[in-house]
Scaffold this active site. Structure first.
Site, PDB file in Angstrom:
ATOM      1  N   ASP A 125     -66.733 -19.141  27.671  1.00 10.49           N
ATOM      2  CA  ASP A 125     -66.525 -18.591  26.335  1.00 10.49           C
ATOM      3  C   ASP A 125     -66.792 -17.094  26.385  1.00 10.49           C
ATOM      4  O   ASP A 125     -67.896 -16.660  26.741  1.00 10.49           O
ATOM      5  CB  ASP A 125     -67.481 -19.271  25.346  1.00 10.49           C
ATOM      6  CG  ASP A 125     -67.238 -18.868  23.896  1.00 10.49           C
ATOM      7  OD1 ASP A 125     -66.676 -17.784  23.661  1.00 10.49           O
ATOM      8  OD2 ASP A 125     -67.623 -19.641  23.001  1.00 10.49           O
ATOM      9  N   HIS A 143     -56.814  -8.065  19.059  1.00  9.19           N
ATOM     10  CA  HIS A 143     -56.212  -7.962  17.722  1.00  9.19           C
ATOM     11  C   HIS A 143     -56.403  -9.244  16.904  1.00  9.19           C
ATOM     12  O   HIS A 143     -56.148  -9.256  15.694  1.00  9.19           O
ATOM     13  CB  HIS A 143     -54.726  -7.582  17.815  1.00  9.19           C
ATOM     14  CG  HIS A 143     -53.819  -8.664  18.309  1.00  9.19           C
ATOM     15  ND1 HIS A 143     -52.441  -8.606  18.157  1.00  9.19           N
ATOM     16  CD2 HIS A 143     -54.072  -9.837  18.956  1.00  9.19           C
ATOM     17  CE1 HIS A 143     -51.893  -9.695  18.683  1.00  9.19           C
ATOM     18  NE2 HIS A 143     -52.853 -10.440  19.171  1.00  9.19           N
TER      19      HIS A 143
END
Length: 236
Positions: A125, A143
Site C-alpha cells: 500500500d 491526480h
C-alpha cells in the site's frame, strides 16, 4: 471513460450539488463506494479499469521512451507505484533491460499480474510504505488524490529513494504546461470533470510545486510529453 459505471455518475449531480461539502464524491453517491473500492469488489469493473490502464500505458509509454529516454538514463532500479498489471513497467524494462523493475500495488491487483516477465510484483500500500529503489515512478496516480494524500505518498517516495540518491518520476497532467490549442483545453476540461467525480485534482505548476516542497523535496523539472501530459522529475 464512457463505460456505464462512469457515465451513470452524471445522473446524481443534482443531488450532489445539494451537499454543503462535495463529499461523498458523485461516483460514491451513485455507486455506494469510491472508485478503488468498487474495483476491488466488482470484478467486471476492476477488469475494465485494469484493461484501460494497460491500453493507456502501451500508448503513452512508447512516446515517453522515444522522446524522453534521458529520464531513465543512469537508473539502476525502479518501482512503479500503483502500477497495476505493469503495462508501463514492462515497456521500461524492455527499453532498459539493465534496470531492475518492480511494481507495487494492492494484493488483489498483484494476484492477477503476469508471470512471464522479469518485472517483480510486490503487494503493498503506497500510503504505508514504498520499496527502496533508485527511482520511483508514478503514472496517472497523484491526480486521483487530494493534496494531503499526495504529500503522504510523496513522503513515502522520498523515503524509498533516500538510500539510493535517486529521484521520483511523475507522469501526469500539468495544467497550462503544454500547448494552448483548443483541443488541449477541451481535454483538460474533460479530466477536470472526471476528477470531480472521484474527488481528485488536476494541478497547474504552482499546485504541483506546493505538494512537492511540502513533501520535503528540494527541486523539480517539468517536461511536456504528449498532449496534456507531462513528466515531472523531482529530486530530494
Amino acid at each position: 471513460m464512457l463505460g456505464t459505471v462512469f457515465v451513470s455518475s452524471f445522473f446524481d449531480l443534482g443531488e450532489w450539488f445539494g451537499h454543503e461539502l462535495p463529499d461523498p464524491s458523485p461516483f460514491k453517491l451513485a455507486h455506494g463506494r469510491h472508485i478503488w473500492d468498487l474495483a476491488d469488489h466488482d470484478a467486471s469493473f476492476g477488469k475494465l479499469f485494469d484493461d484501460g490502464m494497460v491500453a493507456d500505458s502501451s500508448f503513452i509509454m512508447d512516446v515517453v521512451i522515444k522522446e524522453c529516454s534521458d529520464v531513465f538514463q543512469g537508473i539502476s532500479s525502479l518501482v512503479d507505484v500503483a502500477g497495476g498489471l505493469g503495462g508501463a513497467t514492462q515497456t521500461i524494462a524492455k527499453a532498459f533491460p539493465h534496470v531492475e523493475c518492480s511494481v507495487l500495488d494492492l494484493p488483489h491487483v498483484v494476484t492477477n499480474a503476469p508471470t512471464d516477465t522479469n518485472v517483480k510484483y510486490i503487494a503493498g500500500d503506497m500510503f504505508e510504505s514504498i520499496p527502496s529503489a533508485n527511482a520511483v515512478f508514478l503514472k496517472w496516480i497523484l491526480h486521483d488524490w487530494g493534496d494531503d494524500e499526495c504529500v503522504k505518498i510523496l513522503k513515502n517516495c522520498k523515503k524509498a529513494i533516500a538510500s539510493q540518491g535517486g529521484k521520483v518520476v511523475i507522469l501526469d497532467m500539468v495544467v497550462g504546461a503544454g500547448s494552448s490549442d483548443e483541443k488541449y483545453v477541451e481535454m483538460q476540461i474533460l479530466f477536470d470533470l472526471f476528477m470531480m467525480f472521484i474527488n481528485g485534482a488536476e494541478r497547474d505548476e504552482l499546485e504541483w510545486k506546493k505538494i512537492i516542497f511540502e513533501a520535503g523535496f528540494s527541486s523539480y523539472k517539468i517536461i511536456p510529453v504528449l498532449g496534456v501530459r507531462s513528466i515531472i522529475e523531482i529530486y530530494p
